[in-house]
Design a protein around this motif. Sequence first.
Motif, PDB file in Angstrom:
ATOM      1  N   ARG A   1     -20.636  60.203  51.221  1.00 21.77           N
ATOM      2  CA  ARG A   1     -19.833  60.882  52.380  1.00 21.77           C
ATOM      3  C   ARG A   1     -19.049  60.904  52.885  1.00 21.77           C
ATOM      4  O   ARG A   1     -18.834  61.187  54.487  1.00 21.77           O
ATOM      5  CB  ARG A   1     -21.587  61.312  53.423  1.00 21.77           C
ATOM      6  N   ALA A   2     -19.229  59.421  53.565  1.00 19.47           N
ATOM      7  CA  ALA A   2     -18.023  58.926  54.122  1.00 19.47           C
ATOM      8  C   ALA A   2     -16.598  58.292  53.596  1.00 19.47           C
ATOM      9  O   ALA A   2     -16.446  58.015  52.521  1.00 19.47           O
ATOM     10  CB  ALA A   2     -18.908  57.429  55.010  1.00 19.47           C
ATOM     11  N   GLU A   3     -15.629  58.609  54.665  1.00 22.26           N
ATOM     12  CA  GLU A   3     -14.534  57.876  53.781  1.00 22.26           C
ATOM     13  C   GLU A   3     -13.510  56.909  54.945  1.00 22.26           C
ATOM     14  O   GLU A   3     -14.805  56.849  56.443  1.00 22.26           O
ATOM     15  CB  GLU A   3     -13.213  59.056  54.225  1.00 22.26           C
ATOM     16  N   ILE A   4     -13.071  55.714  54.800  1.00 20.54           N
ATOM     17  CA  ILE A   4     -13.065  54.512  55.508  1.00 20.54           C
ATOM     18  C   ILE A   4     -11.402  54.731  55.933  1.00 20.54           C
ATOM     19  O   ILE A   4     -10.576  53.996  54.874  1.00 20.54           O
ATOM     20  CB  ILE A   4     -13.642  53.079  55.241  1.00 20.54           C
ATOM     21  N   LEU A   5     -11.680  54.179  56.922  1.00 20.04           N
ATOM     22  CA  LEU A   5     -10.175  53.067  57.337  1.00 20.04           C
ATOM     23  C   LEU A   5      -9.945  51.857  58.154  1.00 20.04           C
ATOM     24  O   LEU A   5     -11.211  51.528  58.384  1.00 20.04           O
ATOM     25  CB  LEU A   5     -10.044  53.918  58.817  1.00 20.04           C
ATOM     26  N   VAL A   6      -9.193  51.131  56.921  1.00 19.18           N
ATOM     27  CA  VAL A   6      -9.559  49.590  57.550  1.00 19.18           C
ATOM     28  C   VAL A   6      -8.526  49.057  58.527  1.00 19.18           C
ATOM     29  O   VAL A   6      -7.865  49.249  58.541  1.00 19.18           O
ATOM     30  CB  VAL A   6      -9.096  49.512  56.287  1.00 19.18           C
ATOM     31  N   ARG A   7      -9.178  48.413  59.591  1.00 19.02           N
ATOM     32  CA  ARG A   7      -8.794  47.802  60.828  1.00 19.02           C
ATOM     33  C   ARG A   7      -7.718  46.461  60.547  1.00 19.02           C
ATOM     34  O   ARG A   7      -8.360  45.696  60.159  1.00 19.02           O
ATOM     35  CB  ARG A   7      -9.867  48.459  61.871  1.00 19.02           C
ATOM     36  N   LEU A   8      -6.856  47.310  60.865  1.00 16.76           N
ATOM     37  CA  LEU A   8      -5.814  45.206  61.031  1.00 16.76           C
ATOM     38  C   LEU A   8      -6.093  44.653  62.239  1.00 16.76           C
ATOM     39  O   LEU A   8      -5.837  45.663  63.104  1.00 16.76           O
ATOM     40  CB  LEU A   8      -4.644  45.538  60.937  1.00 16.76           C
TER      41      LEU A   8
END
Length: 395
Positions: free
Chosen positions: A142-149
């Motif tokens: 269900r989830a989509e991820i953004l990786v934070r720098l």
Amino acid sequence: MKAISNISSVSASALCIEEIQQIESSVAQFGSPLLMLDCDIVRQQYQSLQAALPGVILHFALKPLPHPDVVTTLLAEGACFDLATSGEVDLVASQGVPADQTIYTHPIKRDQDIRDALDYGCTVFVVDNLNELNKFIPYKDRAEILVRLSFRNAEAFADLSKKFGCSPEAAIEIIACAQEAGIYVKGLSFHVGSQTMNPQKYVDAIDVCNQLMRDVVALGLPALSTLDIGGGFPVSYSHTVMPIDQFCEPVNAALAKLPDTTTVLAEPGRFIVAPAVTSVASVMGQAERDGQIWYYLDDGIYGSFSGLMFDEAHYPLTPLRQDNQCYPSVLAGPTCDSIDVIAQNILLPKLENGDLIVAKMMGAYTSATATDFNFFKRATTIVMNQHISDELRVV
């Protein structure tokens, strides 16, 4: 006490006749302290940033001013929204914001926070470490991820990368682990810090992310489709900042180097709402101390001026009373705490009890962080130009 003539930094000439009349009539109707929210300015700020960043999807960050009328005003403009708590989820849901126009960007979440957002229909989340990534294993379908720098910025009001974000090397590890766990990584995100005055900070971060997106493909990992460039766009408090269209020129040039298929998001908060609120406080009493007149207002550090403690914002202050003779003065808040001082060593005309002090640029991190300390109630917010009604509304 020695008078000083012709001081302009606190002159009521900074206000037009219509503004003064509006302020006086509002105080007569609702009392003080007041916060006057002008939705037309919210629209203007959104439109100016949208024009300065063509093709970037703007997600208003609710944190600086989570007000229902701000939400509905921006929703009518076609804005999207950046959420960070379950309370913010509840707010946008109550105002009819479609869930697919939201992202959830707090890097650290409880399981209940994730479930609240998913139940609403928000599916895009931010992580910056493996511990956080693992929380999404039960929700990988269900989830989509953004990786934070992380991009440190000591020049910003708030260096948000001190608390959140990871290195490019750690980001690759997170993306690789996500693939093994079956979690979809949509892209990258960053935030260069609040009130960033130098657009080169964005350019440098975008360039690093651009290279990282290419490195991901070279390593055989799934291509990333999205880059969230965060917020931090500057506004003028006591000092003039670069016009937003000029500020964004190098940012747009850096974004043009991204793969053509990249979707670019931003999370403006302060820029949209800071100029949209005017504070009005009245003089409760006064005393002479150490050669200065102390004026005690009915709003202060524990109220609408809370940002003076942690945000380093210097709000433009204006007394409505005009006089060529000005005196060294102090503006203090109403509570019994000695730190409750708004401004020291400023020049003001001789004020009377009941006189009004107006502060501009009071939309960001003011009412949102105000308290009822000492049982002084927070300022009443009145809403103008919402176009629901021609009359002022109290919220």
